[in-house]
Design a protein around this motif. Structure first.
Motif, PDB file in Angstrom:
ATOM      1  N   ARG A 227       2.998   7.563  -0.096  1.00  0.00           N
ATOM      2  CA  ARG A 227       3.545   6.373  -0.774  1.00  0.00           C
ATOM      3  C   ARG A 227       2.438   5.347  -1.028  1.00  0.00           C
ATOM      4  N   ASP A 228       1.524   5.223  -0.073  1.00  0.00           N
ATOM      5  CA  ASP A 228       0.445   4.236  -0.180  1.00  0.00           C
ATOM      6  C   ASP A 228      -0.885   4.895   0.148  1.00  0.00           C
ATOM      7  N   ILE A 229      -1.951   4.269  -0.295  1.00  0.00           N
ATOM      8  CA  ILE A 229      -3.296   4.720   0.028  1.00  0.00           C
ATOM      9  C   ILE A 229      -4.140   3.484   0.328  1.00  0.00           C
ATOM     10  N   THR A 230      -4.980   3.560   1.350  1.00  0.00           N
ATOM     11  CA  THR A 230      -5.823   2.422   1.737  1.00  0.00           C
ATOM     12  C   THR A 230      -7.231   2.645   1.207  1.00  0.00           C
ATOM     13  N   VAL A 231      -7.704   1.678   0.410  1.00  0.00           N
ATOM     14  CA  VAL A 231      -8.995   1.785  -0.271  1.00  0.00           C
ATOM     15  C   VAL A 231      -9.975   0.800   0.356  1.00  0.00           C
ATOM     16  N   HIS A 232     -11.166   1.283   0.680  1.00  0.00           N
ATOM     17  CA  HIS A 232     -12.250   0.436   1.192  1.00  0.00           C
ATOM     18  C   HIS A 232     -13.075  -0.019   0.009  1.00  0.00           C
ATOM     19  N   LEU A 233     -13.216  -1.316  -0.173  1.00  0.00           N
ATOM     20  CA  LEU A 233     -13.890  -1.872  -1.349  1.00  0.00           C
ATOM     21  C   LEU A 233     -15.394  -1.957  -1.107  1.00  0.00           C
ATOM     22  N   GLY A 234     -15.999  -0.821  -0.903  1.00  0.00           N
ATOM     23  CA  GLY A 234     -17.435  -0.762  -0.670  1.00  0.00           C
ATOM     24  C   GLY A 234     -17.826   0.619  -0.196  1.00  0.00           C
ATOM     25  N   ARG A 235     -19.092   0.792   0.141  1.00  0.00           N
ATOM     26  CA  ARG A 235     -19.548   2.049   0.724  1.00  0.00           C
ATOM     27  C   ARG A 235     -18.889   2.229   2.086  1.00  0.00           C
ATOM     28  N   PRO A 236     -18.802   3.458   2.575  1.00  0.00           N
ATOM     29  CA  PRO A 236     -18.083   3.686   3.842  1.00  0.00           C
ATOM     30  C   PRO A 236     -18.574   2.820   4.993  1.00  0.00           C
ATOM     31  N   GLU A 237     -19.895   2.676   5.117  1.00  0.00           N
ATOM     32  CA  GLU A 237     -20.437   1.965   6.275  1.00  0.00           C
ATOM     33  C   GLU A 237     -20.546   0.460   6.059  1.00  0.00           C
ATOM     34  N   GLU A 238     -20.282  -0.007   4.837  1.00  0.00           N
ATOM     35  CA  GLU A 238     -20.410  -1.429   4.539  1.00  0.00           C
ATOM     36  C   GLU A 238     -19.217  -2.217   5.062  1.00  0.00           C
ATOM     37  N   THR A 239     -19.479  -3.467   5.442  1.00  0.00           N
ATOM     38  CA  THR A 239     -18.391  -4.378   5.786  1.00  0.00           C
ATOM     39  C   THR A 239     -17.749  -4.857   4.493  1.00  0.00           C
ATOM     40  N   ALA A 240     -16.500  -4.504   4.305  1.00  0.00           N
ATOM     41  CA  ALA A 240     -15.793  -4.864   3.075  1.00  0.00           C
ATOM     42  C   ALA A 240     -14.303  -4.844   3.351  1.00  0.00           C
ATOM     43  N   ASN A 241     -13.555  -5.430   2.454  1.00  0.00           N
ATOM     44  CA  ASN A 241     -12.108  -5.468   2.611  1.00  0.00           C
ATOM     45  C   ASN A 241     -11.492  -4.094   2.367  1.00  0.00           C
ATOM     46  N   ASN A 242     -10.375  -3.852   3.065  1.00  0.00           N
ATOM     47  CA  ASN A 242      -9.535  -2.691   2.791  1.00  0.00           C
ATOM     48  C   ASN A 242      -8.254  -3.186   2.137  1.00  0.00           C
ATOM     49  N   VAL A 243      -7.830  -2.502   1.085  1.00  0.00           N
ATOM     50  CA  VAL A 243      -6.574  -2.867   0.424  1.00  0.00           C
ATOM     51  C   VAL A 243      -5.664  -1.646   0.413  1.00  0.00           C
ATOM     52  N   THR A 244      -4.394  -1.877   0.703  1.00  0.00           N
ATOM     53  CA  THR A 244      -3.410  -0.794   0.677  1.00  0.00           C
ATOM     54  C   THR A 244      -2.501  -0.997  -0.524  1.00  0.00           C
ATOM     55  N   VAL A 245      -2.477  -0.004  -1.392  1.00  0.00           N
ATOM     56  CA  VAL A 245      -1.682  -0.074  -2.619  1.00  0.00           C
ATOM     57  C   VAL A 245      -0.861   1.194  -2.740  1.00  0.00           C
ATOM     58  N   SER A 246       0.139   1.175  -3.590  1.00  0.00           N
ATOM     59  CA  SER A 246       0.921   2.386  -3.816  1.00  0.00           C
ATOM     60  C   SER A 246       0.035   3.438  -4.465  1.00  0.00           C
ATOM     61  N   PHE A 247       0.314   4.706  -4.171  1.00  0.00           N
ATOM     62  CA  PHE A 247      -0.527   5.778  -4.695  1.00  0.00           C
ATOM     63  C   PHE A 247      -0.534   5.795  -6.222  1.00  0.00           C
ATOM     64  N   PRO A 248       0.625   5.673  -6.915  1.00  0.00           N
ATOM     65  CA  PRO A 248       0.569   5.655  -8.381  1.00  0.00           C
ATOM     66  C   PRO A 248      -0.268   4.494  -8.925  1.00  0.00           C
ATOM     67  N   ASP A 249      -0.155   3.309  -8.298  1.00  0.00           N
ATOM     68  CA  ASP A 249      -0.945   2.173  -8.765  1.00  0.00           C
ATOM     69  C   ASP A 249      -2.437   2.424  -8.573  1.00  0.00           C
ATOM     70  N   TYR A 250      -2.793   3.098  -7.474  1.00  0.00           N
ATOM     71  CA  TYR A 250      -4.203   3.447  -7.259  1.00  0.00           C
ATOM     72  C   TYR A 250      -4.700   4.373  -8.365  1.00  0.00           C
ATOM     73  N   ILE A 251      -3.919   5.396  -8.689  1.00  0.00           N
ATOM     74  CA  ILE A 251      -4.337   6.351  -9.716  1.00  0.00           C
ATOM     75  C   ILE A 251      -4.456   5.647 -11.068  1.00  0.00           C
ATOM     76  N   LYS A 252      -3.508   4.785 -11.408  1.00  0.00           N
ATOM     77  CA  LYS A 252      -3.572   4.050 -12.673  1.00  0.00           C
ATOM     78  C   LYS A 252      -4.850   3.218 -12.757  1.00  0.00           C
TER      79      LYS A 252
END
Length: 465
Positions: free
Chosen positions: A10-35
């Motif tokens: 239903r949702d996917i959590t996206v890290h707004l940066g490289r894996p090891e970087e300190t950055a925000n995580n945002v959780t959005v619906s999977f269809p919205d992520y794909i769009k």
């Protein structure tokens, strides 16, 4: 990594940066992520079939990250990043193209896989102009679509003809694969089977880990040995217990050795994910699972004054329902009379506590309780030795059952003797000794040696009040 049919989270959590970087995580619906990704990666003016092909690729890439727990198994609290060096371009808050949104709403629950496999293909891709790769060329899909190719034909151009597009995939809430409890000797459940499948695959790269054989979902001695070997190799406490740290370390190594980050991902076959589902047991059911339930209730009922013992008939009738309800009341569970996962765990914990409290002293009574661990070919234990003695004694009355040397090792001869017993007394010829078969062997042995006055589990010596 879970071992099961993929689903759309239903949702996917996206890290707004490289894996090891300190950055925000945002959780959005999977269809919205794909769009968002499709709108960020390609152009809405491309031919529709080119857009469709790219949507399949973007969905499959994201699902592979979720399904393999690529980042979560490494300790990260997200499913995917927005770094194009590692994953797909996601621009938080960007505008979504109208035609892209409509197509994603149609296709977001479809993905690409290799034929014969179940996991989403790691669909590597690049733009095909400034960057080239072995996977799909995004710009390269445009002339193919202009030539009249279908989305599937476009995908086979880049990934080969041995792919399928899976459609109408169910949408479910995504949760971490760790079941929330430790896996240890004697437990039978789907998470055990997941670990067995993964350890068997890892053992191909690390031969010091013994092969478990059939992943039946029973945490037996062989599985414990494999877990200990894994823990020793990878610097974990060698307890033989799969706690959360061991679970995710196994998941991490499993994903790594299968090269799931590469285009030539081996994948899991359908045979790998045919789960042994432990269903709820209730009134009116019958069979070996009910016999196993009744055996445990009979033993626990002999030791706990508050729990009603039962006869082992293989049928879930009023007596069994009453016993289950008394167990649930004694352990503070909802009194439903239905054996769900919580009820079974409470029964199993009570049973194993009894087994562990009784010294394995056959000089007093050589008919012992079921060890709580499935016995099968490859197992070595004192319980195997006792079972071999029981079968050899039974041979004196039933010559169809071969004698077997009491070595303590469960080899081919022991398996043949067990299968002969199973065939003679109407059990499935598996050669595996679980609760029901152990009870049948020990009950017959007790009858033949000591008479028919009592069952072997009905002399506890004390009662737990």
């Amino acid at each position: 990594m879970p071992v099961g049919e993929p689903f759309i989270p239903r949702d996917i959590t996206v890290h707004l940066g490289r894996p090891e970087e300190t950055a925000n995580n945002v959780t959005v619906s999977f269809p919205d992520y794909i769009k968002n990704v499709v709108s960020s990666e390609i152009y809405p003016t491309w031919p529709e079939n080119a857009i469709r092909a790219n949507i399949y690729v973007i969905v499959s890439f994201a699902l592979n990250r979720v399904y393999t727990e690529w980042y979560r198994s490494r300790g990260y609290p997200f499913d995917i990043t927005n770094s194009t060096q590692f994953d797909q371009k996601y621009i938080y808050g960007r505008e979504i193209f109208e035609n892209v949104g409509q197509l994603v709403d149609e296709l977001f629950n479809s993905y690409v896989r290799r034929q014969g496999n179940v996991e989403p293909l790691f669909t590597a891709f690049c733009n095909g102009t400034t960057v080239t790769c072995d996977g799909l060329s995004q710009w390269g899909t445009v002339p193919l679509a202009q030539q009249g190719m279908t989305p599937y034909e476009i995908l086979t151009t880049f990934y080969g003809s041995d792919i399928d597009i899976v459609t109408n995939v169910p949408v479910m809430t995504n949760t971490p694969s760790y079941p929330g409890f430790d896996l240890r000797l004697g437990l039978s459940d789907d998470p055990v089977r997941t670990i067995q499948v993964q350890l068997n695959r890892i053992s191909r790269n690390y031969p010091a880990i013994p092969k478990i054989g059939e992943a039946a979902g029973d945490f037996d001695y062989i599985t414990q040995d494999a877990v200990i070997a894994f823990q020793e190799i990878f610097g974990l406490p060698a307890t033989g217990i799969v706690n959360e740290a061991t679970w995710y370390r196994i998941s991490y190594i499993f994903t790594s050795v299968k090269n799931l980050a590469e285009l030539n991902s081996e994948g899991l076959t359908q045979q790998d994910i045919e789960l042994t589902h432990t269903e709820d047991l209730h009134f009116g059911m019958q069979g070996k699972n009910i016999r196993a339930l009744q055996y445990h209730l009979a033993v626990v009922g002999a030791y706990y004054a508050a729990i009603q013992p039962v006869e082992i008939t293989g049928y879930f009738g009023e007596q069994t329902e009453t016993s289950v309800k008394s167990l649930q009341q004694a352990f503070g569970l909802p009194v439903t009379g239905v054996v769900d996962f919580s009820t079974w765990n409470a029964l199993y914990d009570a049973y194993t506590g009894i087994v562990e409290s009784i010294p394995l002293d056959t000089s007093v009574n050589d008919v012992v309780l079921y060890p709580g661990v499935v016995l099968r070919e490859g197992t070595t234990s004192e319980y195997v030795r006792l079972m071999q003695q029981y079968l050899t004694y039974i041979h004196g009355t039933y010559p169809e059952i071969p004698t077997v040397n009491a070595t303590g090792y469960f080899g081919p001869m022991t398996k043949a003797s067990v299968m002969a017993f199973q065939e003679l007394f109407g059990y499935p010829k598996t050669g595996v000794v679980g609760t029901a078969v152990w009870n049948a062997i020990t009950s017959l042995y007790s009858d033949l040696k000591y008479g028919y006055d009592k069952q072997p589990y009905q002399a506890p010596g004390y009662t737990i009040t």
